[in-house]
Design an enzyme around this catalytic site. Sequence first.
Site, PDB file in Angstrom:
ATOM      1  N   HIS A  71      -5.415   9.925   0.689  1.00 41.64           N
ATOM      2  CA  HIS A  71      -5.089   9.064   1.824  1.00 41.64           C
ATOM      3  C   HIS A  71      -5.051   9.853   3.134  1.00 41.64           C
ATOM      4  O   HIS A  71      -4.169   9.682   3.973  1.00 41.64           O
ATOM      5  CB  HIS A  71      -3.726   8.382   1.582  1.00 41.64           C
ATOM      6  CG  HIS A  71      -3.510   7.143   2.402  1.00 41.64           C
ATOM      7  ND1 HIS A  71      -2.981   7.171   3.666  1.00 41.64           N
ATOM      8  CD2 HIS A  71      -3.733   5.836   2.164  1.00 41.64           C
ATOM      9  CE1 HIS A  71      -2.891   5.946   4.150  1.00 41.64           C
ATOM     10  NE2 HIS A  71      -3.354   5.111   3.248  1.00 41.64           N
TER      11      HIS A  71
ATOM     12  N   HIS B  29       4.010  -2.112   3.068  1.00 41.94           N
ATOM     13  CA  HIS B  29       3.930  -0.739   2.533  1.00 41.94           C
ATOM     14  C   HIS B  29       5.209  -0.374   1.783  1.00 41.94           C
ATOM     15  O   HIS B  29       6.317  -0.614   2.289  1.00 41.94           O
ATOM     16  CB  HIS B  29       3.718   0.270   3.673  1.00 41.94           C
ATOM     17  CG  HIS B  29       2.372   0.146   4.322  1.00 41.94           C
ATOM     18  ND1 HIS B  29       2.103  -0.785   5.300  1.00 41.94           N
ATOM     19  CD2 HIS B  29       1.212   0.832   4.104  1.00 41.94           C
ATOM     20  CE1 HIS B  29       0.837  -0.673   5.661  1.00 41.94           C
ATOM     21  NE2 HIS B  29       0.271   0.296   4.961  1.00 41.94           N
TER      22      HIS B  29
ATOM     23  N   ASP C 121       0.834  -1.206   0.000  1.00 44.93           N
ATOM     24  CA  ASP C 121       0.000   0.000   0.000  1.00 44.93           C
ATOM     25  C   ASP C 121       0.868   1.255   0.000  1.00 44.93           C
ATOM     26  O   ASP C 121       2.039   1.221   0.392  1.00 44.93           O
ATOM     27  CB  ASP C 121      -0.870   0.047   1.266  1.00 44.93           C
ATOM     28  CG  ASP C 121      -2.067  -0.885   1.172  1.00 44.93           C
ATOM     29  OD1 ASP C 121      -2.155  -1.657   0.208  1.00 44.93           O
ATOM     30  OD2 ASP C 121      -2.906  -0.833   2.093  1.00 44.93           O
ATOM     31  N   ASP C 122       0.247   2.343  -0.407  1.00 46.14           N
ATOM     32  CA  ASP C 122       0.742   3.724  -0.245  1.00 46.14           C
ATOM     33  C   ASP C 122       1.779   4.189  -1.272  1.00 46.14           C
ATOM     34  O   ASP C 122       2.291   5.296  -1.149  1.00 46.14           O
ATOM     35  CB  ASP C 122       1.296   3.977   1.168  1.00 46.14           C
ATOM     36  CG  ASP C 122       0.235   3.826   2.249  1.00 46.14           C
ATOM     37  OD1 ASP C 122      -0.933   3.564   1.889  1.00 46.14           O
ATOM     38  OD2 ASP C 122       0.571   3.961   3.432  1.00 46.14           O
TER      39      ASP C 122
ATOM     40  N   HIS D 148      -6.156   3.252  -3.907  1.00 48.72           N
ATOM     41  CA  HIS D 148      -6.047   3.318  -2.441  1.00 48.72           C
ATOM     42  C   HIS D 148      -6.345   4.757  -2.005  1.00 48.72           C
ATOM     43  O   HIS D 148      -5.672   5.281  -1.134  1.00 48.72           O
ATOM     44  CB  HIS D 148      -4.635   2.866  -2.032  1.00 48.72           C
ATOM     45  CG  HIS D 148      -4.437   2.661  -0.551  1.00 48.72           C
ATOM     46  ND1 HIS D 148      -5.314   1.968   0.241  1.00 48.72           N
ATOM     47  CD2 HIS D 148      -3.434   3.063   0.288  1.00 48.72           C
ATOM     48  CE1 HIS D 148      -4.859   1.951   1.481  1.00 48.72           C
ATOM     49  NE2 HIS D 148      -3.739   2.622   1.541  1.00 48.72           N
TER      50      HIS D 148
HETATM   51 ZN   LIG Z   1      -2.583   3.171   3.190  1.00 48.63          ZN
END
Ligand SMILES: [Zn+2]
Length: 252
Positions: A124, A215, A70-71, A120
């Site tokens: 965020h 991540h 993620d991210d 995502h």
């Molecule tokens: Zn995230």
Amino acid sequence: MLKFYLTIILAILATIALIIADVSAIAFIALFIIVSVIIFLGVIKIEMQFFAKSLCRGDGTKQEVAITFDDGPHNNTLKILDILDKYSVKAAFFLIGKNADEKPDIVKEIINRGHIIGNHSYYHKGTFDIQSRKKMISELTKTNNTIKSITGKDNKLFRPPFGITNPIVGNAIKKMKLISIGWSVRSLDTSIKDPGKVCSRVYKRIKPGSVILLHDTTKDIDIILENIIKYLKNNNYKIVSLRDMFGTKFDI
Ligand SMILES: [Zn+2]
């Protein structure tokens, strides 16, 4: 959302039963606390499938796991891609739209090397889950548009930021016909500083069908990833893509 509605209906029925039974106020307070805790857990634990149906683990019939990030995209992403190539592993990357707009070349590289990408959110922010459904859909659409402009592909995958779901997130997923992807092994790699401890935590939780959350932004993600891949291979796990893990449920 079925579990959420069912909880509300049961709470109402329990309240009526308590009124009829003419019990003390403590019983009402206890009921309120129990229902609140259930709903709170439903919000923070995506695997409870409380507000949105999410793919969080495979059926566990095969000795296989999937790895997700993620991210990103992030400066670490290329290091991650090199390690994945080294071991011939395919993963999934859930991108923050703003980062994708800033690093389109890395997004292209993820796709060129055969990995899956998904939405995502765009910003965020911690407030993602409490904005109106209209604003949430607009944010998710912005990221889908970014992905389309870079890759030429329509995106259908979504991983809720922080794994938080609620009625607004559930409605947005439904309205946009997104496939929500959760996880079953949370590495906590963004909060645990010692890479060895992150790996131990992951090893303890891995089972057939696990979906591991990592991540791009984690400082030692290259060390963590390589150790996890080695552990999985040494323990006869096959590392598969989400598409292979979920089959037709993942029909995009
Ligand atoms: Zn995230």
